[in-house]
Design a protein around this motif. Sequence first.
Motif, PDB file in Angstrom:
ATOM      1  N   SER A   6       0.812  -1.205   0.000  1.00 56.80           N
ATOM      2  CA  SER A   6       0.000   0.000   0.000  1.00 56.80           C
ATOM      3  C   SER A   6       0.853   1.264   0.000  1.00 56.80           C
ATOM      4  O   SER A   6       1.662   1.461   0.886  1.00 56.80           O
ATOM      5  N   GLN A   8      -0.545   4.064   0.430  1.00 55.62           N
ATOM      6  CA  GLN A   8      -1.381   4.978   1.211  1.00 55.62           C
ATOM      7  C   GLN A   8      -0.836   5.107   2.628  1.00 55.62           C
ATOM      8  O   GLN A   8      -0.461   4.116   3.245  1.00 55.62           O
ATOM      9  N   ASN A   9      -0.828   6.332   3.138  1.00 54.46           N
ATOM     10  CA  ASN A   9      -0.444   6.591   4.520  1.00 54.46           C
ATOM     11  C   ASN A   9      -1.728   6.572   5.359  1.00 54.46           C
ATOM     12  O   ASN A   9      -2.595   7.427   5.187  1.00 54.46           O
ATOM     13  N   TYR A  10      -1.861   5.618   6.260  1.00 55.20           N
ATOM     14  CA  TYR A  10      -3.103   5.424   7.009  1.00 55.20           C
ATOM     15  C   TYR A  10      -3.129   6.276   8.268  1.00 55.20           C
ATOM     16  O   TYR A  10      -2.959   5.796   9.375  1.00 55.20           O
ATOM     17  N   THR A  11      -3.406   7.547   8.087  1.00 52.76           N
ATOM     18  CA  THR A  11      -3.501   8.485   9.194  1.00 52.76           C
ATOM     19  C   THR A  11      -4.941   8.551   9.690  1.00 52.76           C
ATOM     20  O   THR A  11      -5.851   7.986   9.079  1.00 52.76           O
ATOM     21  N   ASP A  12      -5.165   9.300  10.770  1.00 46.63           N
ATOM     22  CA  ASP A  12      -6.525   9.529  11.243  1.00 46.63           C
ATOM     23  C   ASP A  12      -7.348  10.260  10.178  1.00 46.63           C
ATOM     24  O   ASP A  12      -8.530  10.001  10.016  1.00 46.63           O
ATOM     25  N   TYR A  14      -6.956   9.964   6.951  1.00 45.20           N
ATOM     26  CA  TYR A  14      -7.330   8.972   5.937  1.00 45.20           C
ATOM     27  C   TYR A  14      -8.568   8.202   6.394  1.00 45.20           C
ATOM     28  O   TYR A  14      -9.494   7.979   5.610  1.00 45.20           O
ATOM     29  N   ALA A  15      -8.599   7.813   7.654  1.00 45.19           N
ATOM     30  CA  ALA A  15      -9.753   7.062   8.169  1.00 45.19           C
ATOM     31  C   ALA A  15     -11.038   7.879   8.016  1.00 45.19           C
ATOM     32  O   ALA A  15     -12.079   7.352   7.596  1.00 45.19           O
ATOM     33  N   ARG A  18     -11.852   8.150   4.231  1.00 41.09           N
ATOM     34  CA  ARG A  18     -12.351   6.870   3.729  1.00 41.09           C
ATOM     35  C   ARG A  18     -13.789   6.637   4.170  1.00 41.09           C
ATOM     36  O   ARG A  18     -14.627   6.204   3.377  1.00 41.09           O
ATOM     37  N   ARG A  98      -7.678   5.440  -2.369  1.00 39.72           N
ATOM     38  CA  ARG A  98      -6.415   6.165  -2.192  1.00 39.72           C
ATOM     39  C   ARG A  98      -6.746   7.648  -2.085  1.00 39.72           C
ATOM     40  O   ARG A  98      -7.427   8.196  -2.946  1.00 39.72           O
TER      41      ARG A  98
END
Length: 177
Positions: A6, A8-12, A14-15, A18, A98
Motif C-alpha cells: 500500500s 497509502q499513509n493510514y492516518t486519522d 485517511y480514516a 475513507r 487512495r
Amino acid sequence: MPAAASPQNYTDQYAKDRAEIEDLMARYLFAMDYNDMDSYAATFTEDGELEFASGTAVGRDNIKATAKAFKDRIATVYKDVDGNPAVLRHVLAQTVIRVEGDRAWARAFWYEMANDGPKNEAGRKTPQMGTFGIYEDELRKVDGQWLFSKRRILNEFLDGRHSGSENPVAEMDRLAE
C-alpha cells in the motif's frame, strides 16, 4: 509498486476521508436503487462525469436525466417471473481507496441482485445475481464534502466494458502518483 503493497499513509485523516467516501458510495447506490435521481446526481461534482455502457453524461443535470432514462429502460428489460419490472439492488464489495489531499481514487467491485429468479416451492420469487463489474472512481473534496468527479462503470459481461487482465488497484495507484 505492487498493488499488494500500500502506498497509502493510514492516518486519522485517511480514516475520516475513507469513511466519508464509503458513505458517498453507499448513498449513490441507495439513490439509484430507490429511484431518487436528485440524490443520485448530488453525489457528483457540478462538472462530474458518469461513463457507463450506454455512454457518458457530464454535469449533474445531464447525469440525472441519463440515470433516469437508464432506469426507465431497464424496467422494460428486467422482468420478474410474473412479468413485472424486477426489483434490482446493487451491492458494493471489496473497495480500495487512495486519498491524496482533496483528491481521491477508488476501485470497487459491484454486483447486482434482482428478484427475477424462479419461484421456490412456496411460490415466492427468489433472488438472482445479475450483472457485475468494477467502479473506477476519481473524487474531489468540494467545500468539505467528497463527491465523484468521474465514475466509470465497467461491466464484466459486456464486450468492450470489462476491466481487463491487469489488477485495477495497480492502475489506480499509477494515476494517483
